[in-house]
Design a protein around this motif. Structure first.
Motif, mmCIF file in Angstrom:
data_model
loop_
_atom_site.group_PDB
_atom_site.id
_atom_site.type_symbol
_atom_site.label_atom_id
_atom_site.label_comp_id
_atom_site.label_asym_id
_atom_site.label_seq_id
_atom_site.Cartn_x
_atom_site.Cartn_y
_atom_site.Cartn_z
ATOM 1 N N SER A 110 0.818 -1.214 0.000
ATOM 2 C CA SER A 110 0.000 0.000 0.000
ATOM 3 C C SER A 110 0.852 1.264 0.000
ATOM 4 O O SER A 110 0.384 2.329 -0.419
ATOM 5 N N THR A 111 2.070 1.144 0.454
ATOM 6 C CA THR A 111 2.959 2.316 0.533
ATOM 7 C C THR A 111 4.025 2.261 -0.560
ATOM 8 O O THR A 111 3.940 2.981 -1.557
ATOM 9 N N VAL A 112 4.997 1.399 -0.377
ATOM 10 C CA VAL A 112 6.075 1.275 -1.364
ATOM 11 C C VAL A 112 5.519 0.830 -2.711
ATOM 12 O O VAL A 112 6.009 1.241 -3.771
ATOM 13 N N GLY A 113 4.474 0.019 -2.688
ATOM 14 C CA GLY A 113 3.878 -0.493 -3.916
ATOM 15 C C GLY A 113 2.847 0.418 -4.542
ATOM 16 O O GLY A 113 2.130 -0.016 -5.468
ATOM 17 N N VAL A 114 2.751 1.664 -4.073
ATOM 18 C CA VAL A 114 1.850 2.673 -4.652
ATOM 19 C C VAL A 114 0.411 2.150 -4.682
ATOM 20 O O VAL A 114 -0.143 1.805 -5.732
ATOM 21 N N LEU A 115 -0.189 2.080 -3.506
ATOM 22 C CA LEU A 115 -1.590 1.663 -3.349
ATOM 23 C C LEU A 115 -1.845 0.254 -3.876
ATOM 24 O O LEU A 115 -2.968 -0.079 -4.271
ATOM 25 N N GLY A 116 -0.810 -0.561 -3.886
ATOM 26 C CA GLY A 116 -0.989 -1.948 -4.284
ATOM 27 C C GLY A 116 -0.833 -2.232 -5.758
ATOM 28 O O GLY A 116 -0.960 -3.387 -6.184
ATOM 29 N N LEU A 117 -0.544 -1.212 -6.560
ATOM 30 C CA LEU A 117 -0.362 -1.448 -7.996
ATOM 31 C C LEU A 117 0.843 -2.340 -8.259
ATOM 32 O O LEU A 117 0.841 -3.149 -9.192
ATOM 33 N N PHE A 118 1.867 -2.211 -7.421
ATOM 34 C CA PHE A 118 3.064 -3.036 -7.547
ATOM 35 C C PHE A 118 3.142 -3.980 -6.349
ATOM 36 O O PHE A 118 2.439 -3.796 -5.347
ATOM 37 N N ASP A 119 3.983 -4.975 -6.459
ATOM 38 C CA ASP A 119 4.044 -6.021 -5.431
ATOM 39 C C ASP A 119 5.473 -6.181 -4.902
ATOM 40 O O ASP A 119 6.086 -7.239 -5.056
ATOM 41 N N PRO A 120 6.007 -5.143 -4.252
ATOM 42 C CA PRO A 120 7.357 -5.260 -3.704
ATOM 43 C C PRO A 120 7.455 -6.289 -2.584
ATOM 44 O O PRO A 120 8.538 -6.818 -2.320
ATOM 45 N N ALA A 121 6.336 -6.587 -1.916
ATOM 46 C CA ALA A 121 6.361 -7.565 -0.830
ATOM 47 C C ALA A 121 6.821 -8.933 -1.335
ATOM 48 O O ALA A 121 7.604 -9.616 -0.668
#
Length: 270
Positions: A110-121
């Motif tokens: 939600s943060t690093v991934g820009v509202l969940g668009l990306f999946d850095p987790a």
């Protein structure tokens, strides 16, 4: 993804089970644990009609106006939004570690991934998992109940039918949003519709598994039940549970093979 089983997500919700059954799906033995089969087949036909005339065309249109990258980003976004369903059910199942992992994914994406668009987790090694209240009830000891096909919902069971409102109404953030907003033309429901269309779209690649299947109803039923069994036992069901699910004794295999061969010959005729 959360287990919202509607005609939009009908293929998506059993795609994993389809892959498991694909090797043997052309010959499906009769089952004795489908007491509402007559009703279920009527509902299956109705849902299949709805899918063909309205739902699948919507998914096809979505794929035409998007590319693979944009579809992946949109799917990531919705998966992130729906993660509270998994988090709450992990807690209810006593899986504190899984709940912590899912919460960490939600925070990071939600943060690093820009509202969940990306999946850095995932890139950080925090793998995704999903669960739902139907699985929670199973772990609490609630029996499965009969297999059911519900109109405009799809494959279910007595247990999952009861669990469905908990996930889709009480725990679903998209449902919260729709209930707490009111726009012209009921536009508050558009996020839900968009989410379901993405689910149906993501399942289109699995449609080829149905080619040559003698009885698609049986294929869907057994794929759904097997997928739910593996979900309940975290991918490792005991042999007795598998055998209970199969429940196929006194089967006339020769007759089944003959029926399948006749079906294939009919399909080849011009």
């Amino acid at each position: 993804m959360p287990k919202i089983s509607t005609p939009f997500s009908r293929f998506a919700s059993i795609a994993a089970g389809m892959a498991v059954l694909a090797g043997c799906a052309t010959i499906q033995p009769p089952r004795r644990d489908d007491p509402y089969e007559k009703f279920n087949r009527k509902m299956y036909a109705f849902n299949d009609f709805a899918d063909r005339v309205a739902i699948r065309p919507a998914a096809v249109g979505y794929r035409k106006v998007t590319n693979e990258t944009s579809r992946r980003l949109i799917s990531n976004f919705f998966a992130n939004i729906e993660s509270p369903i998994t988090i709450v059910n992990d807690i209810l199942q006593g899986k504190v570690k899984y709940a912590f992992t899912a919460t960490g994914r939600l925070a990071i994406n939600s943060t690093v991934g820009v509202l969940g668009l990306f999946d850095p987790a995932s890139e950080m090694g925090i793998d995704a998992h999903t669960t739902d209240f139907g699985v929670t009830m199973a772990k609490w000891g609630v029996p499965e109940g009969p297999y059911l096909v519900l109109p405009l919902i799809g494959s279910s069971s007595g247990r999952d039918m009861v669990a469905f409102p908990v996930d889709s109404y009480a725990l679903d953030p998209l449902s919260w949003y729709a209930r707490n907003h009111s726009f012209d033309w009921n536009a508050q429901y558009l996020p839900i519709v968009a989410y379901l269309v993405t689910l149906r779209s993501s399942a289109m690649d699995a449609e080829g598994l149905l080619e040559g299947v003698y009885d698609p109803y049986i294929f869907y039923r057994d794929a759904y039940r097997q997928r739910r069994l593996y979900k309940i036992y975290d991918g490792n069901p005991p042999m007795e549970a598998i055998q209970a699910l199969q429940g196929n004794d006194n089967i006339d295999v020769d007759k089944l093979l003959e029926e399948q061969q006749q079906y294939e010959k009919k399909q080849k005729q011009p």
